[in-house]
Write an enzyme that holds these catalytic residues in place. Structure first.
Site, PDB file in Angstrom:
ATOM      1  N   GLU A 193      16.625  36.430 -61.332  1.00 55.12           N
ATOM      2  CA  GLU A 193      16.228  36.358 -59.938  1.00 55.12           C
ATOM      3  C   GLU A 193      15.926  37.758 -59.416  1.00 55.12           C
ATOM      4  O   GLU A 193      16.050  38.750 -60.148  1.00 55.12           O
ATOM      5  CB  GLU A 193      17.320  35.668 -59.104  1.00 55.12           C
ATOM      6  CG  GLU A 193      17.534  34.208 -59.511  1.00 55.12           C
ATOM      7  CD  GLU A 193      18.596  33.499 -58.688  1.00 55.12           C
ATOM      8  OE1 GLU A 193      19.108  34.100 -57.715  1.00 55.12           O
ATOM      9  OE2 GLU A 193      18.930  32.343 -59.018  1.00 55.12           O
ATOM     10  N   HIS A 309      15.898  35.693 -46.090  1.00 54.42           N
ATOM     11  CA  HIS A 309      15.438  35.109 -47.352  1.00 54.42           C
ATOM     12  C   HIS A 309      13.937  34.878 -47.263  1.00 54.42           C
ATOM     13  O   HIS A 309      13.440  34.349 -46.266  1.00 54.42           O
ATOM     14  CB  HIS A 309      16.158  33.791 -47.630  1.00 54.42           C
ATOM     15  CG  HIS A 309      16.045  33.345 -49.048  1.00 54.42           C
ATOM     16  ND1 HIS A 309      14.884  32.811 -49.569  1.00 54.42           N
ATOM     17  CD2 HIS A 309      16.939  33.353 -50.061  1.00 54.42           C
ATOM     18  CE1 HIS A 309      15.064  32.522 -50.851  1.00 54.42           C
ATOM     19  NE2 HIS A 309      16.312  32.829 -51.170  1.00 54.42           N
ATOM     20  N   ARG A 355      14.638  41.148 -52.072  1.00 53.61           N
ATOM     21  CA  ARG A 355      14.345  40.216 -50.987  1.00 53.61           C
ATOM     22  C   ARG A 355      13.766  40.889 -49.741  1.00 53.61           C
ATOM     23  O   ARG A 355      12.913  40.313 -49.070  1.00 53.61           O
ATOM     24  CB  ARG A 355      15.614  39.445 -50.601  1.00 53.61           C
ATOM     25  CG  ARG A 355      16.003  38.414 -51.644  1.00 53.61           C
ATOM     26  CD  ARG A 355      17.288  37.703 -51.268  1.00 53.61           C
ATOM     27  NE  ARG A 355      17.588  36.627 -52.212  1.00 53.61           N
ATOM     28  CZ  ARG A 355      18.691  35.901 -52.193  1.00 53.61           C
ATOM     29  NH1 ARG A 355      19.604  36.135 -51.259  1.00 53.61           N
ATOM     30  NH2 ARG A 355      18.896  34.945 -53.071  1.00 53.61           N
ATOM     31  N   HIS A 414      19.295  34.797 -43.415  1.00 52.53           N
ATOM     32  CA  HIS A 414      19.967  34.169 -44.552  1.00 52.53           C
ATOM     33  C   HIS A 414      21.394  34.635 -44.781  1.00 52.53           C
ATOM     34  O   HIS A 414      22.296  33.813 -44.945  1.00 52.53           O
ATOM     35  CB  HIS A 414      19.146  34.425 -45.816  1.00 52.53           C
ATOM     36  CG  HIS A 414      19.692  33.806 -47.053  1.00 52.53           C
ATOM     37  ND1 HIS A 414      19.930  32.454 -47.170  1.00 52.53           N
ATOM     38  CD2 HIS A 414      20.047  34.356 -48.254  1.00 52.53           C
ATOM     39  CE1 HIS A 414      20.405  32.187 -48.385  1.00 52.53           C
ATOM     40  NE2 HIS A 414      20.502  33.325 -49.051  1.00 52.53           N
ATOM     41  N   ARG A 449      21.450  42.810 -50.225  1.00 52.46           N
ATOM     42  CA  ARG A 449      22.197  42.054 -51.239  1.00 52.46           C
ATOM     43  C   ARG A 449      21.268  41.602 -52.358  1.00 52.46           C
ATOM     44  O   ARG A 449      20.208  41.032 -52.099  1.00 52.46           O
ATOM     45  CB  ARG A 449      22.873  40.841 -50.599  1.00 52.46           C
ATOM     46  CG  ARG A 449      23.622  39.970 -51.597  1.00 52.46           C
ATOM     47  CD  ARG A 449      24.299  38.818 -50.903  1.00 52.46           C
ATOM     48  NE  ARG A 449      23.362  37.835 -50.384  1.00 52.46           N
ATOM     49  CZ  ARG A 449      22.883  36.811 -51.093  1.00 52.46           C
ATOM     50  NH1 ARG A 449      23.209  36.671 -52.377  1.00 52.46           N
ATOM     51  NH2 ARG A 449      22.070  35.935 -50.546  1.00 52.46           N
TER      52      ARG A 449
END
Length: 613
Positions: A193, A309, A355, A414, A449
């Site tokens: 990811e 997100h 992100r 998010h 994050r």
């Protein structure tokens, strides 16, 4: 020279010498009728006050108000309220709270208070996986390097080291408890990811990792005799006596107000995404625990760091639902309405960029193309419906066949990276109060994050915090005694604003001015508006869950906005469009704590933090 300038929101920013007080137009369509009327009056009062006292807005904002002075938001009296005693009180039933309760119960009696049920948590809704260095080609050192890079080096290295080194053992323990990890032959299947340099993310049932994790932990909790679960128990405020947290005042739908007295309290209440119009968070994510900690005097850190997100399902009129990053890890493309891939021109990792990069790129593309959404293209991925059944069904509910059609997406609020400032063992600035999970800020995520690190954080630090607190509760500490304590807030004579209107207007305001792209003027406007709303909302005792949630969302929004105003440079998820400084200075954290003299954020240099740790 005095003059008038049209602001970007259609309002007027008036300048008179060194005095500047921008304010937005109360005719803005993003506000409800009631809120617009209140704002018209707000603007008149602000103008009159500033002209009369010749104060710039930044000073006016520092004048004390209900964010600074309100200690408790409900009335209670220990002599008249039900009292319950326990060794450890855990607030929250997500991954961090459940894991902390399990660890603490090895040493004493635990009450786990949850606002709803286990199934209502953000953990249960998580589609992404759990990141850990499990493969032979991976290592904690590589996981550490990726996490630090994505976090823009604002991370606390000691926290990151604990995460990556204790992570594999946490996964092994979870599987031994019955967690069903997806397999590749006999080995755990690992995907990739955003931000990860290789495959290290495990999943369960494709995109239902959170549900399986929540099931596993809930089952473990219910097997432990020393844990009592109080579901549908709203924690209103943390109770402090002589500077020490001694428990919480709660409201239970059956038993009403109760005081839970505890030798130690663990706050694991999750995030605050419901303060933004666009969010992936479940309805319970209203920042209740962080707001309560703020009122109790706890130091909050990096509240400006809210992660957005990149891909949530965009259906006009429907709530926002997360579309897992794992799809992009499996090769999904981001395309615009003309079918053009645009991420390859933005970052070398294209769709697998961090992100914050992807979210800003989408937001920029939406603005330049005047579109409402972009699209995820998964049509070329084999067996996509079998591999991601939740996403497939979610889209099918809106008559979208992901094997044949594009998925409309846009960014949403998010994950709260900031939170209650804690050390590696979860201790906060208030004696007797520890914190873990999304409600805490131990520095593990830095300024951004990395994907799938949050569930691992909940497992690793939930266990660490639970063990430390359990040992203290089992130690020679003085036993908790029920003390005489009460709070009575005088009845307010101010008019009552419509709470539903305030809630909707708050979310629109935060999305517009404290969203993916921010400016000084927008943040000043937001702070001023929040203080005005607080004048008519935080002055009252609203004995209902809806009322407390509005008060908490206003409080957390104010802490976020003030912190974002203080961080004048862009870093990670915090992007200041008006930033004129390069990131070549000593990195710093933003800290904020309630002060009756006027709450003000401050900068804490990382070098100072490290030298004192």
């Amino acid at each position: 020279m005095p003059g008038n300038l049209v602001g970007r929101s259609g309002g007027i920013s008036r300048y008179s010498g060194d005095y500047e007080y921008p304010f937005f137009s109360a005719d803005d369509s993003s506000f409800s009728d009631a809120a617009r009327g209140a704002l018209h009056d707000s603007h008149r009062r602000v103008r009159c006050a500033l002209h009369a006292h010749r104060l710039p807005l930044t000073i006016a904002l520092s004048m004390n108000g209900f964010f600074d002075t309100r200690r408790y938001v409900t009335n209670f009296d220990s002599a008249k309220t039900g009292n319950i005693i326990t060794d450890v009180l855990v607030i929250g039933s997500g991954v961090a709270g459940a894991r902390a309760a399990i660890a603490a119960a090895e040493y004493g009696a635990v009450i786990l208070a949850t606002k709803g049920e286990f199934e209502d948590s953000a953990t249960n809704k998580a589609q992404g996986g759990i990141a850990a260095a499990l493969s032979e080609i991976d290592s904690p050192e590589k996981h550490f390097a990726d996490t630090m890079q994505v976090g823009c080096q604002l991370n606390n290295p000691k926290a990151v080291e604990a995460l990556v080194r204790e992570g594999p053992e946490a996964i092994e323990e979870l599987i031994s408890w019955g967690f069903e990890a997806d397999k590749d032959g006999a080995a755990v299947a690992l995907g990739r990811e955003g931000g990860h340099s290789l495959n290290r993310v495990l999943h369960s049932h494709g995109d239902q990792t959170g549900r399986e994790l929540s099931r596993t932990l809930a089952q473990r909790v219910h097997k432990m005799e020393d844990i009592r679960v109080f579901d549908h128990c709203f924690v209103i405020d943390l109770v402090t006596i002589d500077g020490r947290c001694v428990g919480a005042v709660t409201f239970h739908q059956r038993h009403g107000h109760q005081l839970i007295w505890a030798r130690h309290t663990i706050l694991a209440s999750g995030g605050c995404g419901q303060a933004w119009r666009e969010t992936t968070n479940p309805p319970i994510a209203t920042g209740d625990g962080v707001a309560a900690a703020f009122r109790a005097g706890a130091v909050l850190q990096d509240m400006e760091m809210m992660q957005f997100h990149p891909t949530t399902l965009y259906i006009a009129g429907a709530g926002r639902a997360l579309i897992s990053e794992a799809l992009r890890g499996e090769g999904a493309f981001l395309v615009d309405r003309d079918g053009n891939r645009f991420m390859a021109d933005v970052h070398s990792d294209a769709e697998l960029a961090p992100r914050d990069v992807v979210s800003r790129a989408i937001q920029h593309h939406l603005a330049t193309t005047r579109s409402n959404c972009v699209f995820l293209d998964v049509r070329h991925i084999d067996q996509i419906k079998n591999r991601f059944p939740f996403v497939a069904q979610l889209c099918a509910d809106f008559e979208i066949d992901i094997a044949k059609q594009l998925i409309p997406v846009r960014p949403s609020a998010h994950y709260m990276i900031g939170g209650v400032k804690v050390d590696l063992d979860g201790s906060s600035s208030i004696e007797g109060l520890s914190c873990c999970g999304e409600a805490a800020c131990n520095g593990v995520h830095g300024a951004n994050r990395m994907a799938s690190n949050s569930l691992l954080e909940g497992l690793v630090f939930g266990k660490r915090v639970g063990e430390q607190v359990g040992k203290r509760a089992a130690g020679p500490e003085k036993a908790i005694n029920i003390r005489s304590i009460q709070n009575v807030t005088p009845l307010s004579e101010r008019t009552m604003l419509d709470l539903a209107d305030i809630g909707n207007s708050l979310r629109s305001l935060m999305w517009r001015d404290v969203g993916i792209v921010r400016t000084r003027n927008g943040l000043l406007e937001t702070c001023g508006t929040l203080r005005f709303w607080a004048h008519f909302v935080l002055d009252k005792t609203l004995d209902s869950t809806a009322g407390w949630e509005i008060q908490n969302k206003l409080t957390v929004a104010y802490a976020v906005s003030l912190s974002a105003l203080e961080r004048t440079d862009s870093l990670g998820v915090h992007f200041r469009e008006d930033s004129s400084t390069a990131n070549n200075h000593t990195p710093y954290h933003i800290e904020i704590a309630r002060s009756e003299a006027g709450t003000q954020p401050c900068r804490q240099l990382i070098s100072a933090r490290l030298s004192s740790s």
